[in-house]
Design a protein around this motif. Sequence first.
Motif, short mmCIF file in Angstrom:
data_model
loop_
_atom_site.label_atom_id
_atom_site.label_comp_id
_atom_site.label_asym_id
_atom_site.label_seq_id
_atom_site.Cartn_x
_atom_site.Cartn_y
_atom_site.Cartn_z
N LEU A 1 -20.78 9.99 18.83
CA LEU A 1 -20.28 9.09 17.80
C LEU A 1 -20.38 9.75 16.43
O LEU A 1 -21.42 10.29 16.07
CB LEU A 1 -21.06 7.78 17.80
CG LEU A 1 -20.93 6.91 19.04
CD1 LEU A 1 -21.83 5.69 18.93
CD2 LEU A 1 -19.49 6.48 19.26
N ASN A 2 -19.29 9.66 15.66
CA ASN A 2 -19.34 10.18 14.30
C ASN A 2 -19.87 9.11 13.35
O ASN A 2 -20.30 8.04 13.80
CB ASN A 2 -17.97 10.71 13.86
CG ASN A 2 -16.91 9.62 13.78
OD1 ASN A 2 -17.19 8.43 13.72
ND2 ASN A 2 -15.66 10.04 13.78
N ILE A 3 -19.85 9.38 12.06
CA ILE A 3 -20.43 8.43 11.11
C ILE A 3 -19.65 7.12 11.02
O ILE A 3 -20.14 6.13 10.50
CB ILE A 3 -20.59 9.05 9.70
CG1 ILE A 3 -19.25 9.47 9.13
CG2 ILE A 3 -21.55 10.20 9.74
CD1 ILE A 3 -19.31 9.89 7.67
N LEU A 4 -18.43 7.10 11.55
CA LEU A 4 -17.63 5.87 11.58
C LEU A 4 -17.72 5.17 12.94
O LEU A 4 -16.96 4.26 13.23
CB LEU A 4 -16.16 6.19 11.28
CG LEU A 4 -15.89 6.86 9.93
CD1 LEU A 4 -14.43 7.25 9.82
CD2 LEU A 4 -16.32 5.96 8.79
N ASP A 5 -18.70 5.60 13.77
CA ASP A 5 -18.90 5.07 15.12
C ASP A 5 -17.67 5.22 16.01
O ASP A 5 -17.36 4.37 16.85
CB ASP A 5 -19.35 3.60 15.09
CG ASP A 5 -20.79 3.45 14.65
OD1 ASP A 5 -21.56 4.42 14.81
OD2 ASP A 5 -21.15 2.38 14.13
N GLU A 6 -16.94 6.32 15.82
CA GLU A 6 -15.82 6.68 16.68
C GLU A 6 -16.26 7.86 17.54
O GLU A 6 -17.03 8.70 17.10
CB GLU A 6 -14.61 7.09 15.85
CG GLU A 6 -14.14 6.04 14.88
CD GLU A 6 -13.16 6.58 13.86
OE1 GLU A 6 -12.37 5.77 13.35
OE2 GLU A 6 -13.19 7.79 13.55
N SER B 1 -16.05 11.32 18.91
CA SER B 1 -15.47 12.58 18.46
C SER B 1 -16.05 13.73 19.28
O SER B 1 -17.10 13.61 19.89
CB SER B 1 -15.77 12.82 16.98
OG SER B 1 -15.15 11.84 16.18
N ASN C 1 -16.05 16.31 12.34
CA ASN C 1 -16.06 14.84 12.26
C ASN C 1 -17.44 14.25 12.02
O ASN C 1 -17.66 13.07 12.25
CB ASN C 1 -15.47 14.26 13.55
CG ASN C 1 -14.02 14.60 13.69
OD1 ASN C 1 -13.24 14.41 12.77
ND2 ASN C 1 -13.63 15.12 14.84
N LYS C 2 -18.39 15.07 11.59
CA LYS C 2 -19.74 14.61 11.23
C LYS C 2 -20.44 13.89 12.37
O LYS C 2 -20.95 12.79 12.23
CB LYS C 2 -19.69 13.73 9.99
CG LYS C 2 -19.13 14.42 8.77
CD LYS C 2 -19.15 13.52 7.57
CE LYS C 2 -18.53 14.22 6.39
NZ LYS C 2 -18.51 13.40 5.20
N GLU D 1 -27.56 16.49 7.68
CA GLU D 1 -27.31 15.55 6.58
C GLU D 1 -28.06 16.02 5.35
O GLU D 1 -29.15 16.59 5.46
CB GLU D 1 -27.80 14.16 6.96
CG GLU D 1 -27.14 13.61 8.19
CD GLU D 1 -27.83 12.36 8.72
OE1 GLU D 1 -29.03 12.14 8.41
OE2 GLU D 1 -27.18 11.62 9.47
N SER E 1 -17.58 19.81 8.00
CA SER E 1 -16.88 19.12 6.93
C SER E 1 -17.23 19.62 5.54
O SER E 1 -16.57 19.28 4.59
CB SER E 1 -17.17 17.62 7.02
OG SER E 1 -18.54 17.38 6.73
#
Length: 140
Positions: A12-17, A19, A38-39, A44, A93
Amino acid sequence: MDNFTELEYRGLNILDEISTVELAIDWEFQRIHVLDTNKVVEPEYHFSTKSYQLSEGFFKMIDVLNDKHFLTLHCDEVIQNEYSGYTWYFYGSRNYILKYEKSNIFEVEKMDQLNEEKIKNHYLYTKYVDKLQSSGIKLF
């Protein structure tokens, strides 16, 4: 490049998608190159300490690799934290390539200042540098 094992990790990326992260592992020199645009697992930036730290996504990926005994298959010695026995390079990124080595994370080189000599001197994975430079990904 023949000594590299390449694999993909989905997280999961930082947008909870969901990747995909690409990994290229150089077993001989214990270097792991991570292409993460996609982080998902990249370090961090911690503003209060003004330094980078390993992310929660990174540790989730390590748990998956450890569950499959992937990192320990190629080690001659037992390492307390399997990931710390490797030098990690993060291509992602940021405008910098990050390096994790001996519990420290630091910026290796700016993407826009890379040339053949710097790639060789820093032991960077040319395939990932080329992917980032040719993809048109806006690095900040």
